[in-house]
Design an enzyme around this catalytic site. Structure first.
Site, short mmCIF file in Angstrom:
data_model
loop_
_atom_site.label_atom_id
_atom_site.label_comp_id
_atom_site.label_asym_id
_atom_site.label_seq_id
_atom_site.Cartn_x
_atom_site.Cartn_y
_atom_site.Cartn_z
CD GLU A 71 -2.99 -1.06 0.10
OE1 GLU A 71 -3.00 0.03 -0.55
OE2 GLU A 71 -3.84 -1.97 -0.15
CG ASP B 161 -5.56 -7.85 -7.97
OD1 ASP B 161 -4.58 -7.99 -6.86
OD2 ASP B 161 -6.43 -7.12 -7.61
CD GLU C 79 -14.65 -6.01 -1.59
OE1 GLU C 79 -13.49 -5.87 -0.99
OE2 GLU C 79 -14.80 -5.57 -2.84
CD GLU D 152 -10.02 -2.53 -8.35
OE1 GLU D 152 -9.18 -2.43 -7.93
OE2 GLU D 152 -11.26 -2.25 -8.09
CB THR E 95 -2.07 -1.56 -9.43
OG1 THR E 95 -3.08 -2.23 -9.14
CG2 THR E 95 -1.40 -1.13 -7.94
#
Length: 615
Positions: free
Chosen positions: A117, A257, A350, A371, A461
């Site tokens: 993060e 991912d 989710e 996304e 990302t």
């Protein structure tokens, strides 16, 4: 995946929840402008709410209009929002924010932070803003700026480096910014946590001329890939000391991912052919074992036995990645399926169980994830199909009706009952509204850094803008822009007439910034020759295509091993104003010079764990 008996159910589900209602009206040009302006207002509602009620704490509590420290206590949301301010052309607030951060931010603090993060949100945010603020060509140059954000980024990255000191090269999931890795730190990390660091660290290496940042993150990728199964699948969690997989579920969503994402993007931004080869192998395996048209399931990485017939919201980035890879048809079908879930609930939970066609127990929330919007933007960019504007309009309506709170936008804790939670992740400003705004601005006629700026941008990302500048993308190329540096052997005293003609066409008008050619992988390495960059002399290199000169496509090595069978599907050619996705045979031009093998080398061992709350 032919043994999965859910295909009739999928078809039934799509019939029950079609993408568009028959009576729905398409988005008109005037409405598109209104939607773009509405998204801009959404950004400022949330940004102003943060600055007024939460700054300099990390994130906003939009219901109670308070702030909270969630990651490290260093104005996280402001850092994450910097390049969105620049994208919107807000010079005043961009300048003020950069100056405040340069004067006040420090990382010499006793805080244990997530490697993943912190890299994608803070390091990426600082680097993107630095590249915008320091460059006159972006139109957002700050005259008083003196590389303060770059200095902060380097300091932060050096504080993260101790996490990579493991037997496998895969980093720990967390590190203390003052004291390094705690002796009791977990040795388990996620594949995404260890394999989604190459872009930010690679850019930093190029800007500081210190290779250590790129080396450690590349070793982490090699360590993960070296431990793939015989099926070329990777699991979700791994022990960074032993290299043993602690969770062998293979998928394209949670915990994995962005590992796939950064393999392809490391090639697109840096020309890293090793990452391209790994991506080809990994993508082929994913499409073979995980893809059950139009959905994706999770399987055991060793046996390919189905573990979860589940759509999880993080999978929704995949169609956008497929656009970059040139695999358009399955991207369209998968996006249609994923968006049908949004249409059913107003948000994507989710987890959505494909066997029971219901929200997965314990996975009912929607934390403002970007996304699905990201993939909507890329598919519209590639196809210009107005259905994606309709999807964008529906998403805006859902956010405005269901998630808008007094000071910002709230998490949805239950998509079935639209319950709100008093939290707003920083990625809402870094990604969610950014991709929505780009979608509608593209339809209106774009006038922004990404579409009309001086460089082509790769999105991290976290949605941060990383430009394909000569310093970043052409480090190992034979040429960059006109009058740059070339290999001595490939120089001619005078370019031939055809070269002059091509050059004049390429620099005429805006086509330089509009035409972005991507080769559908795998690149046909036989059509190129790679030569070492040596004997550099200033001049013009002949024989290069437009893409090679401008750092958009890269030279494949002569002996790139293996060819991805998944790319043998029917060729897709999709043209648009800003992107062209073409089939394999893109060019027969080659460069003169000695061949240079750049074969993939698997690291002896590398792996780790962290549990990113992927954004």
């Amino acid at each position: 995946m032919k043994d999965l008996n859910l295909v009739p159910t999928f078809l039934w589900f799509l019939l029950l929840f079609p993408l568009h209602k028959a009576v729905a009206n398409g988005v008109t040009p005037e409405e598109t402008k209104q939607l773009r302006d509405e998204v801009r207002e959404m950004f400022y509602h949330a940004f102003d709410g943060y600055m007024e009620h939460a700054f300099p704490l990390d994130e906003l509590r939009p219901l109670s209009c308070e702030g909270e420290d969630t990651l490290g206590g260093y104005a996280l949301t402001l850092i994450d929002s910097l390049d969105t301010l620049a994208l919107l052309g807000d010079r005043e607030r961009f300048t003020a924010s950069v100056e405040w951060i340069g004067k006040n931010l420090q990382f010499d603090i006793n805080k244990t932070v997530s490697i993943f993060e912190t890299t994608i949100r803070v390091l990426g945010g600082l680097l993107s803003a630095h590249l915008i603020a320091s460059d006159y060509a972006t139109g957002m140059r700050i005259p008083s700026y003196d590389n303060e954000l770059l200095d902060l980024a380097e300091d932060l990255a050096r504080r993260l480096l101790p996490a990579f000191d493991t037997p496998t090269g895969i980093p720990f999931g967390s590190v203390n910014l003052m004291y390094g890795v705690d002796e009791h730190e977990s040795k388990i990390t996620s594949t995404a946590g260890g394999g989604t660091l190459t872009l930010e660290f690679g850019v930093l290496s190029r800007l500081t001329n210190d290779p250590i940042f790129e080396q450690v993150t590349k070793n982490a990728v090699r360590g993960l890939w070296a431990r793939r199964s015989k099926l070329n699948l990777v699991g979700a969690h791994i022990n960074v000391f032993t290299g043993e997989w602690t969770q062998k579920d293979a998928g394209i969503g949670t915990s994995i991912d962005s590992f796939y994402e950064y393999l392809l993007k490391a090639y697109l931004l840096f020309g890293d052919e090793e990452c391209l080869f790994i991506f080809q192998e990994a993508y082929s395996a994913a499409m073979h074992y995980l893809y059950n048209d139009p959905w994706y399931v999770e399987v055991n990485m060793d046996s390919a036995a189905i573990v979860w017939p589940l759509f999880n919201s993080l999978q929704a980035f995949w169609p956008g990645l497929q656009v970059l890879a040139g695999d358009i048809d399955p991207a369209i079908r998968t996006h249609t399926a994923f968006f049908s879930v949004w249409k059913r609930y107003g948000f994507t939970p989710e987890g959505f169980n494909l066997a029971t066609l219901s929200v997965q127990h314990g996975q009912k929330s929607y934390p403002l994830r970007p996304e699905l919007i990201e993939s909507t933007y890329w598919l519209y960019k590639a196809t210009r199909n107005p259905r994606y504007l309709d999807a964008g309009r529906d998403i805006v309506a859902s956010l405005q009706y269901g998630a808008r709170c007094p000071c910002g936008y709230c998490h949805i804790s239950d998509v079935e009952f639209h319950k709100r939670e008093d939290h707003m992740e920083s990625f809402f400003l870094a990604e969610t509204v950014k991709y929505l705004w780009l979608l509608f601005d593209l339809a209106v006629g774009p006038d922004n850094l990404v579409e009309n700026g001086p460089y082509k941008y790769i999105f991290s990302t976290e949605g941060h803008l990383l430009p394909a500048t000569p310093q970043i993308s052409l480090l190992q190329e034979h040429c960059s822009y006109f009058g740059a540096y070339c290999n001595r052997d490939s120089l001619k005293e005078e370019p031939n007439a055809s070269d002059k003609s091509a050059d004049s066409q390429e620099t005429n008008g805006s086509r330089v910034s509009e035409d972005w050619v991507r080769t559908r992988f795998p690149l046909d390495s036989s059509s190129f020759k790679a030569s070492p960059v040596s004997g550099l002399i200033k001049g013009l290199c002949p024989g290069l295509t437009h893409e090679q000169k401008y750092g958009i496509s890269y030279l494949a090595s002569v002996d790139t091993p293996h060819e991805d069978n998944s790319a043998k599907q029917k060729d897709t050619v999709v043209q648009s104003q800003a992107i062209v996705v073409v089939s394999d045979q893109i060019s027969n031009q080659s460069l003169s010079g000695d061949g240079n093998d750049n074969n993939v080398k698997e690291s002896t061992e590398r792996e780790l764990e962290s549990d990113p709350s992927q954004s």
